[in-house]
Design a protein around this motif. Sequence first.
Motif, short mmCIF file in Angstrom:
data_model
loop_
_atom_site.label_atom_id
_atom_site.label_comp_id
_atom_site.label_asym_id
_atom_site.label_seq_id
_atom_site.Cartn_x
_atom_site.Cartn_y
_atom_site.Cartn_z
N VAL A 1 -5.29 7.12 -3.48
CA VAL A 1 -5.15 7.49 -1.86
C VAL A 1 -7.12 8.44 -1.11
O VAL A 1 -8.06 8.28 -1.19
CB VAL A 1 -4.39 8.06 -1.08
N LYS A 2 -6.47 9.97 -2.76
CA LYS A 2 -8.02 10.36 -2.37
C LYS A 2 -9.13 9.31 -3.14
O LYS A 2 -9.82 9.75 -3.15
CB LYS A 2 -7.44 11.89 -3.46
N LEU B 1 -8.51 2.73 2.81
CA LEU B 1 -9.03 3.78 2.63
C LEU B 1 -9.91 4.11 1.82
O LEU B 1 -10.17 5.68 1.96
CB LEU B 1 -7.62 3.79 1.84
N LEU C 1 0.25 -0.84 -0.08
CA LEU C 1 -0.10 -0.06 0.48
C LEU C 1 1.23 1.56 -0.13
O LEU C 1 0.37 2.47 -0.57
CB LEU C 1 -0.89 -0.29 1.51
N ASP C 2 1.97 1.24 0.61
CA ASP C 2 3.08 2.65 0.47
C ASP C 2 3.05 2.66 -0.98
O ASP C 2 3.79 4.08 -1.42
CB ASP C 2 4.52 1.98 1.13
N LEU D 1 -0.73 9.05 -4.26
CA LEU D 1 -1.79 10.54 -4.03
C LEU D 1 -2.89 10.30 -4.04
O LEU D 1 -4.08 10.64 -3.76
CB LEU D 1 -0.72 11.41 -3.52
N ALA E 1 -10.64 7.46 -0.44
CA ALA E 1 -11.64 7.86 0.01
C ALA E 1 -12.95 8.78 -0.32
O ALA E 1 -13.90 8.60 0.41
CB ALA E 1 -10.29 9.01 0.64
N ILE F 1 -6.55 -2.33 1.00
CA ILE F 1 -6.56 -1.02 0.57
C ILE F 1 -8.10 -0.99 1.59
O ILE F 1 -8.28 0.28 0.59
CB ILE F 1 -6.46 -1.29 -0.84
N LEU G 1 1.46 3.08 -3.02
CA LEU G 1 -0.32 3.77 -3.86
C LEU G 1 0.18 5.37 -4.38
O LEU G 1 0.97 5.79 -3.50
CB LEU G 1 -1.22 3.84 -3.00
#
Length: 265
Positions: free
Chosen positions: A33-34, A55, A25-26, A30, A37, A52, A28
């Motif tokens: 991730v947005k 998130l 997951l590191d 940004l 969300a 995942i 991924l």
Amino acid sequence: MTSPTPADTLTPGKVTLLSAGPGDLDLLTLKAVKALAAADVLLLDDLANPEIVSLAPQARVIRVGKRGGCRSTPQAFIERLMRRYALKGLHVVRVKGGEALLFGRAGEEIAVLRDAGIAVDIVNGISSGFAAAASLGMSLTHRRHCHGVSFVTAHTEDHGEPDWAALAATRTTLAIYMGMRRIERIASALLAHLPAATPAALVQWAGGVDERRLLTRLDRLAADAMSAGFGSPAVILVGDAVGESARQRDATSHARTTAAIAYAA
């Protein structure tokens, strides 16, 4: 977690084809991730790290695994799910392992969604071929060995095979996906056009916590893979650039041995 409800407007939502990378997951982005969300519905591929979902706290999670040789969710059903929820005004995130645009059937999904008037976003990620090379400490291209890399799937839509002779003739690093069930045939086909000592490697679960690596040569590739119990998902790498990893490993081992001898003396 609450189930998504139809939007008050008939305005379609959108679908994000999200590349989840090789598992860590590191890795991924940004942007990924947005998007997670903001997701209302998460269609989760089998090869993506199941963690995942943490998130995407507000999303309904639907698992739509697709694995070669295993019971899989039909592609047409996945496409209907994306279309159905997006037409309700929801943000659907289709999570794919690796890179969505590389052997991820993204082209088919994009066409279906655009035909339905649904907006499509694409979030890139790290393909397992790159993760495999990184784990081996090698470059896929190398000025002394090759000037390109060929990403290829081991079987075609009609269950045929790529033109191995043409691929061998490119003298590029071959990054072969979905090839473990045909590894003997692949090695045999390439051996008809490449030297037996051509460096080769296998990386299973590249970039994940269960990652396994094997460095060998083309004429021993299939036997070594079976002896070591390698299986899917794995990336097969073939070409002279792969040899840099073995040389670096041998050099490191020699340096450690020399240092140990010097210390003992």
